[in-house]
Design a protein around this motif. Structure first.
Motif, mmCIF file in Angstrom:
data_model
loop_
_atom_site.group_PDB
_atom_site.id
_atom_site.type_symbol
_atom_site.label_atom_id
_atom_site.label_comp_id
_atom_site.label_asym_id
_atom_site.label_seq_id
_atom_site.Cartn_x
_atom_site.Cartn_y
_atom_site.Cartn_z
ATOM 1 N N MET A 54 9.803 -15.360 0.212
ATOM 2 C CA MET A 54 10.662 -15.683 1.348
ATOM 3 C C MET A 54 10.695 -14.452 2.256
ATOM 4 O O MET A 54 10.574 -13.319 1.773
ATOM 5 C CB MET A 54 12.076 -15.955 0.821
ATOM 6 C CG MET A 54 13.059 -16.468 1.841
ATOM 7 S SD MET A 54 14.721 -16.514 1.097
ATOM 8 C CE MET A 54 15.547 -17.674 2.158
ATOM 9 N N LYS A 88 3.692 -21.443 6.619
ATOM 10 C CA LYS A 88 3.211 -21.470 8.008
ATOM 11 C C LYS A 88 1.824 -22.090 8.105
ATOM 12 O O LYS A 88 1.392 -22.505 9.167
ATOM 13 C CB LYS A 88 3.170 -20.045 8.576
ATOM 14 C CG LYS A 88 4.548 -19.402 8.639
ATOM 15 C CD LYS A 88 4.492 -18.065 9.339
ATOM 16 C CE LYS A 88 5.862 -17.419 9.406
ATOM 17 N NZ LYS A 88 6.290 -16.790 8.132
ATOM 18 N N ILE A 132 4.226 -23.571 20.727
ATOM 19 C CA ILE A 132 2.954 -24.296 20.615
ATOM 20 C C ILE A 132 3.129 -25.745 21.044
ATOM 21 O O ILE A 132 4.076 -26.419 20.612
ATOM 22 C CB ILE A 132 2.443 -24.275 19.158
ATOM 23 C CG1 ILE A 132 2.298 -22.833 18.677
ATOM 24 C CG2 ILE A 132 1.091 -24.985 19.037
ATOM 25 C CD1 ILE A 132 2.300 -22.707 17.193
ATOM 26 N N MET A 188 -1.034 -22.491 22.680
ATOM 27 C CA MET A 188 0.013 -21.551 22.228
ATOM 28 C C MET A 188 0.228 -20.401 23.215
ATOM 29 O O MET A 188 -0.721 -19.905 23.808
ATOM 30 C CB MET A 188 -0.424 -20.981 20.874
ATOM 31 C CG MET A 188 0.487 -19.914 20.336
ATOM 32 S SD MET A 188 -0.105 -19.319 18.729
ATOM 33 C CE MET A 188 0.236 -17.578 18.941
ATOM 34 N N PRO A 225 -5.111 -12.483 5.739
ATOM 35 C CA PRO A 225 -5.731 -11.487 4.853
ATOM 36 C C PRO A 225 -4.707 -10.539 4.220
ATOM 37 O O PRO A 225 -4.759 -10.262 3.025
ATOM 38 C CB PRO A 225 -6.675 -10.716 5.781
ATOM 39 C CG PRO A 225 -6.923 -11.624 6.934
ATOM 40 C CD PRO A 225 -5.689 -12.434 7.104
ATOM 41 N N GLU A 237 9.605 -24.264 -4.030
ATOM 42 C CA GLU A 237 9.381 -24.423 -2.593
ATOM 43 C C GLU A 237 10.386 -25.428 -2.013
ATOM 44 O O GLU A 237 10.569 -26.514 -2.555
ATOM 45 C CB GLU A 237 7.941 -24.907 -2.362
ATOM 46 C CG GLU A 237 7.611 -25.385 -0.964
ATOM 47 C CD GLU A 237 7.856 -24.348 0.130
ATOM 48 O OE1 GLU A 237 7.330 -23.237 0.029
ATOM 49 O OE2 GLU A 237 8.606 -24.663 1.095
ATOM 50 N N ALA A 263 6.047 -17.852 18.544
ATOM 51 C CA ALA A 263 5.102 -18.651 19.335
ATOM 52 C C ALA A 263 5.749 -19.932 19.818
ATOM 53 O O ALA A 263 6.669 -20.452 19.184
ATOM 54 C CB ALA A 263 3.880 -18.992 18.488
ATOM 55 N N ASN A 266 10.140 -27.040 0.881
ATOM 56 C CA ASN A 266 9.467 -28.189 1.488
ATOM 57 C C ASN A 266 8.832 -29.071 0.411
ATOM 58 O O ASN A 266 8.789 -28.701 -0.766
ATOM 59 C CB ASN A 266 8.399 -27.705 2.479
ATOM 60 C CG ASN A 266 9.037 -26.912 3.609
ATOM 61 O OD1 ASN A 266 10.102 -27.272 4.102
ATOM 62 N ND2 ASN A 266 8.402 -25.816 3.996
ATOM 63 N N GLY A 305 4.102 -11.448 0.868
ATOM 64 C CA GLY A 305 4.142 -12.238 2.101
ATOM 65 C C GLY A 305 4.148 -11.391 3.356
ATOM 66 O O GLY A 305 4.221 -10.164 3.316
ATOM 67 N N ILE A 308 10.016 -23.000 13.798
ATOM 68 C CA ILE A 308 9.265 -22.147 12.849
ATOM 69 C C ILE A 308 10.244 -21.579 11.815
ATOM 70 O O ILE A 308 9.998 -21.584 10.615
ATOM 71 C CB ILE A 308 8.511 -21.012 13.584
ATOM 72 C CG1 ILE A 308 7.409 -21.602 14.471
ATOM 73 C CG2 ILE A 308 7.914 -20.008 12.590
ATOM 74 C CD1 ILE A 308 6.694 -20.611 15.365
HETATM 75 P P1 FAD Z 1 5.197 -18.307 4.733
HETATM 76 O O1 FAD Z 1 4.051 -19.061 5.282
HETATM 77 O O2 FAD Z 1 6.186 -17.746 5.657
HETATM 78 O O3 FAD Z 1 5.905 -19.272 3.693
HETATM 79 C C1 FAD Z 1 7.074 -18.957 2.993
HETATM 80 C C2 FAD Z 1 7.407 -20.184 2.161
HETATM 81 O O4 FAD Z 1 8.549 -19.904 1.373
HETATM 82 C C3 FAD Z 1 7.756 -21.401 3.013
HETATM 83 O O5 FAD Z 1 7.001 -22.510 2.563
HETATM 84 C C4 FAD Z 1 9.245 -21.600 2.773
HETATM 85 O O6 FAD Z 1 9.644 -22.954 2.845
HETATM 86 C C5 FAD Z 1 9.398 -21.049 1.367
HETATM 87 N N1 FAD Z 1 10.758 -20.580 1.093
HETATM 88 C C6 FAD Z 1 11.472 -19.676 1.821
HETATM 89 N N2 FAD Z 1 12.680 -19.479 1.270
HETATM 90 C C7 FAD Z 1 12.725 -20.255 0.160
HETATM 91 C C8 FAD Z 1 13.731 -20.490 -0.828
HETATM 92 N N3 FAD Z 1 14.911 -19.873 -0.773
HETATM 93 N N4 FAD Z 1 13.444 -21.348 -1.828
HETATM 94 C C9 FAD Z 1 12.239 -21.979 -1.906
HETATM 95 N N5 FAD Z 1 11.272 -21.811 -0.979
HETATM 96 C C10 FAD Z 1 11.502 -20.956 0.038
HETATM 97 N N6 FAD Z 1 -2.362 -15.468 10.617
HETATM 98 C C11 FAD Z 1 -3.717 -15.315 10.659
HETATM 99 O O7 FAD Z 1 -4.304 -14.700 9.752
HETATM 100 N N7 FAD Z 1 -4.450 -15.824 11.706
HETATM 101 C C12 FAD Z 1 -3.863 -16.521 12.718
HETATM 102 O O8 FAD Z 1 -4.548 -17.008 13.625
HETATM 103 C C13 FAD Z 1 -2.442 -16.687 12.694
HETATM 104 N N8 FAD Z 1 -1.818 -17.378 13.681
HETATM 105 C C14 FAD Z 1 -0.528 -17.795 13.480
HETATM 106 C C15 FAD Z 1 0.032 -18.723 14.360
HETATM 107 C C16 FAD Z 1 1.294 -19.239 14.119
HETATM 108 C C17 FAD Z 1 1.876 -20.253 15.061
HETATM 109 C C18 FAD Z 1 2.016 -18.824 12.967
HETATM 110 C C19 FAD Z 1 3.362 -19.424 12.667
HETATM 111 C C20 FAD Z 1 1.491 -17.852 12.131
HETATM 112 C C21 FAD Z 1 0.220 -17.329 12.367
HETATM 113 N N9 FAD Z 1 -0.379 -16.401 11.510
HETATM 114 C C22 FAD Z 1 -1.727 -16.157 11.588
HETATM 115 C C23 FAD Z 1 0.419 -15.702 10.474
HETATM 116 C C24 FAD Z 1 0.285 -16.360 9.118
HETATM 117 O O9 FAD Z 1 0.489 -17.732 9.244
HETATM 118 C C25 FAD Z 1 1.340 -15.795 8.202
HETATM 119 O O10 FAD Z 1 1.270 -14.380 8.165
HETATM 120 C C26 FAD Z 1 1.199 -16.313 6.771
HETATM 121 O O11 FAD Z 1 0.827 -17.662 6.712
HETATM 122 C C27 FAD Z 1 2.533 -16.077 6.088
HETATM 123 O O12 FAD Z 1 2.452 -16.436 4.749
HETATM 124 P P2 FAD Z 1 3.587 -16.048 3.726
HETATM 125 O O13 FAD Z 1 2.970 -16.111 2.376
HETATM 126 O O14 FAD Z 1 4.247 -14.791 4.117
HETATM 127 O O15 FAD Z 1 4.687 -17.195 3.750
#
Ligand code: FAD
Length: 492
Positions: free
Chosen positions: A278, A39, A308, A373, A472, A31, A306, A33, A462, A422
């Motif tokens: 990613m 997110k 926010i 938002m 979900p 990761e 978004a 971060n 993802g 974001i």
């Molecule tokens: P992400 O959360 O996109 O995380 C990817 C991770 O990979 C990050 O930590 C990043 O740093 C890491 N990464 C990327 N590239 C690399 C690399 N090369 N090397 C190492 N690490 C890397 N969903 C809901 O269900 N309900 C809601 O109400 C909702 N509202 C939302 C509101 C906002 C403002 C946002 C931003 C999103 C919202 N969502 C909501 C959507 C939801 O947050 C996302 O669909 C979900 O959290 C995405 O998860 P993910 O596993 O795809 O990865």
């Protein structure tokens, strides 16, 4: 034991790691971060706590399932309550509506507030359920890209009843056919935003989304949304998953069409399988530069992003609850701005999330933590400083008018998240919230599969790949990946 490398600790990355570890594969999560969640994180400012991203928690069973398959008692890690009232709605003409979780109560209240009968609403929910039941196992729970998915009874049933799915109409057309009252249409059109799409473009099948809210319910996790991340992170640690923070993966190493490992800080680390959490666009553009990207998939228009404002508000508002919506007057115009003009209208729909309504420690005494938002287009080089300034003024005007209070004077602390931040914080292409949008009938088929067709040992999970964004679906993507790996590697 086999070794898996997972690129990113988003919610799908953690879920995949948990499932693989349970399959006796050593999971290593890298990761960028210094903490997990992507997110789904939180910030603390001046005595206020804010969930950064997601605020609406639906389908908790998919979180529960991760504890179940790990043989753990979920209660020891994660607790949540069901909300009786889902959301407060405020319309510009003064209409107010509290959406109850109970379908019968919802229908009764709606019939009192809108020009609609109870039976009409209940019928709509029934159709919404039918659409979900017919398609969920095909579109959400399996890989859409394996022949076996199409050779199932579920698929045949969905195909036989394809007309009832409203794939060739827009969500707005479906809702207009059902409801005369434009405020009811606007209410049900809003569900398109749950995957970052426009109700005027997304297919009518999306009218299944209210089913998730009105049948399964909406929930609030104790400690806020961030506790979803932290409880799953703790579960992963307890199972033996290894996390490497501040570790950016720069390349996925591919030899003879096989993924062999990754490059991190100039060091090659080998593994039996690589799973990218990613965003799919930068995965191809940054980690797989020598490989041919699937052009059509990568070029899919993105979902909305978004803007926010996290505001510490030194007053309590009894007319607000955990979720609150202040509708725009011209909904069609608002989406035209987002998806066609790639800009923000002067009257955007405003969403306020206040976790202090459930967790009083999230704000100082007598205060509330407002997560304010609006939906905006993804970052394509717009003048965000200008958009933010203008939108802040428009939002303040709207909220002050409707809530009859000078909101500006009540803000004692502020933080802002926009499409650029974001993107910077999570690598999400253009800062989109849900990967590709669902603004056309074939969007589901154009999402990237959970595996690579060209490179062996390479998988994807993802919100930017199948089955889509939102907590979900991200959790389901982890499940699909682990099942594919189980098949591919013949693990018990
Ligand atoms: P992400 O959360 O996109 O995380 C990817 C991770 O990979 C990050 O930590 C990043 O740093 C890491 N990464 C990327 N590239 C690399 C690399 N090369 N090397 C190492 N690490 C890397 N969903 C809901 O269900 N309900 C809601 O109400 C909702 N509202 C939302 C509101 C906002 C403002 C946002 C931003 C999103 C919202 N969502 C909501 C959507 C939801 O947050 C996302 O669909 C979900 O959290 C995405 O998860 P993910 O596993 O795809 O990865």
């Amino acid at each position: 034991r086999k070794k898996a490398i997972i690129v990113g600790s988003g919610i799908a990355g953690i879920a995949t790691a948990i499932r693989l570890q349970n399959q006796e594969i050593d999971a290593h999560v890298y990761e960028i971060n210094d903490s997990p969640g992507g997110k789904l994180t939180e910030i603390h400012i001046d005595g206020y706590r804010f969930d950064c991203g997601p605020s609406l928690f639906t389908m908790p069973q998919f979180v529960e399932e991760l504890f179940e398959v790990s043989g753990k008692n979920s209660n020891e890690y994660f607790q949540y309550i069901k909300k009786e009232n889902v959301c407060n709605y405020f319309y510009e003409d003064g209409t107010r509506f509290v959406a109850c979780a109970d379908q019968n109560k919802f229908a009764k209240k709606a019939s009192e507030v809108f020009d609609v009968s109870e039976s009409k609403i209940l019928k709509y929910f029934q159709k919404s359920k039918q659409k979900y039941d017919l398609t969920s196992s095909l579109f959400l729970e399996k890989s859409l890209h394996k022949l076996s998915t199409y050779l199932s009874w579920d698929t045949i049933k969905a195909i036989i009843r394809i007309n009832s799915l409203d794939i060739n109409k827009s969500l707005d057309q479906v809702n207009k056919k059902e409801y005369k009252d434009p405020k009811m249409v606007q209410f049900f059109n809003r569900f398109a935003t749950y995957n970052g799409s426009s109700p005027y473009l997304t297919p009518g099948i999306m009218s299944m989304i209210p089913h998730l809210e009105q049948y399964y319910g909406t929930f609030f996790p104790k400690g806020g949304m961030y506790s979803i991340t932290m409880s799953l992170y703790q579960l992963a640690l307890d199972l033996g998953v290894t996390f490497h923070f501040k570790s950016k993966i720069d390349q996925i190493l591919v030899k003879h069409k096989k993924a062999e490992g990754v490059l991190v800080n100039g060091e090659q680390i080998l593994a039996d399988m690589i799973i990218s959490n990613m965003d799919i666009v930068p995965t191809y553009r940054k980690l797989l530069v020598d490989q041919k990207a699937p052009g059509k998939v990568i070029k899919q228009p993105r979902s909305s992003s978004a803007l926010i404002f996290y505001w510490g508000i030194k007053k309590k508002f009894s007319e607000l609850d955990l979720h609150n919506i202040f509708f725009s007057e011209d909904y069609k115009g608002e989406f035209n701005y987002i998806f066609n003009k790639k800009n923000v209208s002067d009257d955007p729909t405003v969403y306020i999330n206040i976790t202090a309504k459930n967790e009083e420690n999230d704000a100082p005494k007598g205060c509330e933590n407002w997560f304010v938002m609006i939906n905006v287009p993804g970052n394509q080089g717009q003048d965000w400083a200008h958009i933010i300034k203008k939108s802040r003024e428009n939002i303040l005007k709207k909220l002050s008018r409707i809530l009859q209070a000078d909101i500006k004077s009540l803000i004692e602390t502020e933080e802002i998240l926009d499409p650029i931040t974001i993107e910077n914080n999570t690598q999400s292409y253009q800062g989109s919230l849900y990967g590709a949008s669902s603004n056309n009938s074939f969007a589901a088929f154009l999402r990237h599969p959970n595996f690579s067709r060209k490179i062996q040992n390479l998988y994807f999970c993802g919100g930017s790949v199948h089955p889509g964004g939102g907590i979900p679906l991200c959790l389901l993507s982890g499940k699909i990946v682990s099942e594919l790996i189980q098949k591919d590697y013949n693990h018990k």
